[in-house]
Write a protein that holds these residues in place. Structure first.
Motif, short mmCIF file in Angstrom:
data_model
loop_
_atom_site.label_atom_id
_atom_site.label_comp_id
_atom_site.label_asym_id
_atom_site.label_seq_id
_atom_site.Cartn_x
_atom_site.Cartn_y
_atom_site.Cartn_z
N GLY A 285 0.61 -1.29 -0.15
CA GLY A 285 0.03 -0.05 -0.06
C GLY A 285 0.70 1.38 0.11
O GLY A 285 0.32 2.38 -0.66
N PHE B 126 1.10 2.79 -3.59
CA PHE B 126 0.28 2.79 -4.27
C PHE B 126 -0.31 4.32 -4.30
O PHE B 126 -1.06 4.69 -3.28
CB PHE B 126 -0.87 1.82 -3.75
CG PHE B 126 -1.85 1.46 -4.85
CD1 PHE B 126 -1.62 1.00 -5.98
CD2 PHE B 126 -3.13 2.01 -4.68
CE1 PHE B 126 -2.65 0.85 -7.15
CE2 PHE B 126 -4.15 1.80 -5.50
CZ PHE B 126 -3.90 1.16 -6.76
N ASP B 127 -0.06 5.17 -5.40
CA ASP B 127 -0.83 6.35 -5.34
C ASP B 127 -1.95 6.40 -6.33
O ASP B 127 -1.99 7.68 -6.84
CB ASP B 127 0.44 7.33 -5.62
CG ASP B 127 1.49 7.20 -4.48
OD1 ASP B 127 1.18 7.13 -3.33
OD2 ASP B 127 2.57 7.44 -4.68
N TYR B 128 -2.63 5.42 -6.51
CA TYR B 128 -3.48 5.35 -7.89
C TYR B 128 -5.00 5.45 -7.27
O TYR B 128 -5.75 4.74 -7.71
CB TYR B 128 -3.19 4.47 -8.49
CG TYR B 128 -1.84 4.70 -9.14
CD1 TYR B 128 -1.61 5.36 -10.26
CD2 TYR B 128 -0.76 3.85 -8.62
CE1 TYR B 128 -0.29 5.70 -10.89
CE2 TYR B 128 0.47 3.89 -9.08
CZ TYR B 128 0.76 4.68 -10.20
OH TYR B 128 2.07 4.96 -10.55
N TRP B 129 -5.32 6.22 -5.89
CA TRP B 129 -6.64 6.05 -5.25
C TRP B 129 -7.57 6.77 -6.12
O TRP B 129 -7.46 7.76 -6.13
CB TRP B 129 -6.61 6.31 -4.01
CG TRP B 129 -5.80 5.34 -2.97
CD1 TRP B 129 -4.80 5.21 -2.42
CD2 TRP B 129 -6.37 4.01 -2.91
NE1 TRP B 129 -4.26 4.26 -1.95
CE2 TRP B 129 -5.28 3.23 -2.14
CE3 TRP B 129 -7.41 3.01 -3.37
CZ2 TRP B 129 -5.26 2.07 -1.85
CZ3 TRP B 129 -7.61 1.81 -3.08
CH2 TRP B 129 -6.43 1.28 -2.35
N LYS B 130 -8.50 6.25 -7.00
CA LYS B 130 -9.47 6.90 -7.74
C LYS B 130 -10.68 6.14 -7.50
O LYS B 130 -10.89 5.09 -6.79
CB LYS B 130 -9.18 6.99 -9.08
CG LYS B 130 -7.86 7.74 -9.44
CD LYS B 130 -7.70 7.82 -10.97
CE LYS B 130 -6.63 8.72 -11.48
NZ LYS B 130 -5.23 8.23 -11.04
N LYS B 131 -12.02 6.53 -7.93
CA LYS B 131 -13.12 5.87 -7.79
C LYS B 131 -13.01 4.32 -7.94
O LYS B 131 -13.44 3.32 -7.30
CB LYS B 131 -14.42 6.69 -8.54
CG LYS B 131 -15.82 6.21 -8.14
CD LYS B 131 -16.66 7.04 -8.98
CE LYS B 131 -18.09 6.74 -8.58
NZ LYS B 131 -19.11 7.34 -9.47
N THR C 286 -10.43 2.31 -8.46
CA THR C 286 -9.51 1.42 -7.53
C THR C 286 -9.90 1.33 -6.21
O THR C 286 -9.93 0.37 -5.64
CB THR C 286 -7.95 2.05 -7.79
OG1 THR C 286 -8.14 3.58 -7.21
CG2 THR C 286 -7.42 2.05 -8.84
N PHE C 287 -10.61 2.36 -5.66
CA PHE C 287 -11.39 2.17 -4.37
C PHE C 287 -12.33 1.31 -4.27
O PHE C 287 -12.56 0.67 -3.39
CB PHE C 287 -11.87 3.70 -3.90
CG PHE C 287 -12.36 3.77 -2.36
CD1 PHE C 287 -11.44 3.70 -1.51
CD2 PHE C 287 -13.55 3.61 -2.33
CE1 PHE C 287 -11.71 3.88 -0.33
CE2 PHE C 287 -14.21 3.56 -0.78
CZ PHE C 287 -13.08 3.65 0.03
N ALA D 221 -10.66 -2.04 -4.35
CA ALA D 221 -10.21 -2.42 -3.10
C ALA D 221 -11.43 -3.03 -2.26
O ALA D 221 -11.23 -4.00 -1.31
CB ALA D 221 -9.65 -1.27 -2.45
N HIS E 190 -3.42 -1.11 -12.08
CA HIS E 190 -3.88 -0.30 -10.81
C HIS E 190 -4.94 -1.14 -9.99
O HIS E 190 -4.94 -1.01 -8.84
CB HIS E 190 -4.06 1.17 -10.89
CG HIS E 190 -2.72 1.69 -11.67
ND1 HIS E 190 -1.39 1.50 -11.04
CD2 HIS E 190 -2.58 2.82 -12.45
CE1 HIS E 190 -0.57 2.04 -11.79
NE2 HIS E 190 -1.32 2.67 -12.58
N ALA F 181 -5.18 -2.87 -6.38
CA ALA F 181 -6.10 -2.35 -5.38
C ALA F 181 -7.08 -3.44 -4.84
O ALA F 181 -7.33 -3.53 -3.45
CB ALA F 181 -7.10 -1.21 -5.84
#
Length: 337
Positions: A121, A124-129, A131-132, A135, A253, A257
């Protein structure tokens, strides 16, 4: 990806295989996590994906060197060698500690999985709608699997083949424990205890020139089950690696996630404070497998009583488990530098 490897690289590949093999044997722990954290997950999937029609063409044409090079043979051979060594050495040691110091073993693995969540984690800097959401789905599936109840043991050969295909997912999917999946399918004892022991006993007898097993119908049946399971595992490994290779290439990504969520959800499986529920027969007695071991049904989880000294030891081993992953991270950074 095939490139000349130094002796140190080769040695560490065998060690990585050893760790993967050990992790695969423990219900709740996934060999895929070892590959992911060890930094060789993509090469592992890439190499397995090379076992395809072209590879078989080379093999059947007698072009063994080309075949070996094409499938990244040195990498796979060293990794598999490590796994085989682990099955007949470290996993035996692990069986011993799971009996004598079960809480501390689970605590170490729990710490290692916590550490691997941080490890995967942190970069991992690709938190978008998208990928969230991936997860959350991974987390939900991981939690659901943790609380499923196991099925009955089934030695139907088609089912055994499917067990092989499904259980091997633990090697290719970080966070999904192949051993735990086998517990849920009801065949953990049959396939990872009885069959492996039957093979071990057969080899031991052959070495001393004893071939009496050929007239032992029960042993031959167990060996047949192991052969079908191995064939299913090999098929699953190759087919799943093709799917994963495609997914990693096109949806890297989202895949990462999902894996992150899945590993977090699977923490319930390795929660150290749990009571094992054993299978009970119609007469109320605990059922035993062919080795006289009690058959696991499921686990009942509870919160630790911090007034008990052993629970503080468990906390220490959780910290040791996390530290192992942090050391791996430190080693990887220094190696790059």
């Amino acid at each position: 990806m095939s490139h000349p490897r130094s002796f140190t690289d080769k040695f560490f590949l065998v060690i990585k295989g050893l760790c993967m093999g050990t992790a695969n044997k423990v219900p709740g722990v996934s060999g895929g996590i070892v590959a992911f954290v060890g930094g060789f997950y993509e090469e592992f999937i890439y190499s397995l994906q090379k076992i395809n029609a072209k590879a078989f063409k080379l093999l059947l044409g007698g072009r063994f060197k080309s075949f070996y090079r094409y499938i990244n043979g040195s990498f796979l051979t060293l990794l598999i060698l490590g796994m085989l060594i682990s099955y007949f050495s470290i996993s035996k040691l692990l069986d011993y500690f799971l009996v004598k110091k079960e809480l501390l073993v689970w605590s170490t693995f729990f710490g290692m999985i916590l550490g691997s969540i941080y490890y995967i984690g942190k970069d991992f800097d690709y938190w978008k709608k998208k990928t969230f959401t991936a997860a959350i789905i991974g987390l939900a599936i991981g939690v659901a699997i943790s609380f499923l109840s196991p099925a009955k043991e089934n030695d139907n050969l088609i089912f055994i083949f499917l067990c092989g295909m499904i259980s091997v997912s633990g090697m290719t999917l970080p966070g999904l424990s192949g051993s735990f999946i086998l517990i849920l399918l009801g065949n953990y004892v049959l396939l990872l205890v009885d069959s492996v022991n039957a093979l071990y006993d057969t080899f031991s007898e052959i070495i001393v020139g004893d071939f009496s097993f050929t007239s032992n119908s029960e042993r031959l049946h167990t060996l047949k089950i192991l052969a079908v399971f191995t064939l299913g595992s090999a098929t699953g490994l190759v087919t799943l690696s093709h799917v994963l290779s495609f997914v990693l290439k096109h949806y890297k990504h989202i895949t990462t996630a999902t894996i992150l969520g899945f590993i977090t959800g699977s923490l319930g499986v390795v929660w150290p404070w749990k009571k094992t529920i054993y299978k009970i027969g119609p007469d109320g007695s605990v059922l035993l497998d062919s080795n006289g071991k009690r058959v696991i049904m499921n686990y009942e989880r509870f919160l630790p009583d911090m007034g008990v000294l052993e629970n503080w030891s468990a906390i220490l081993f959780i910290i040791i488990g996390i530290s192992i992953l942090l050391l791996l991270d430190w080693y990887g950074k220094n190696r790059k530098a």
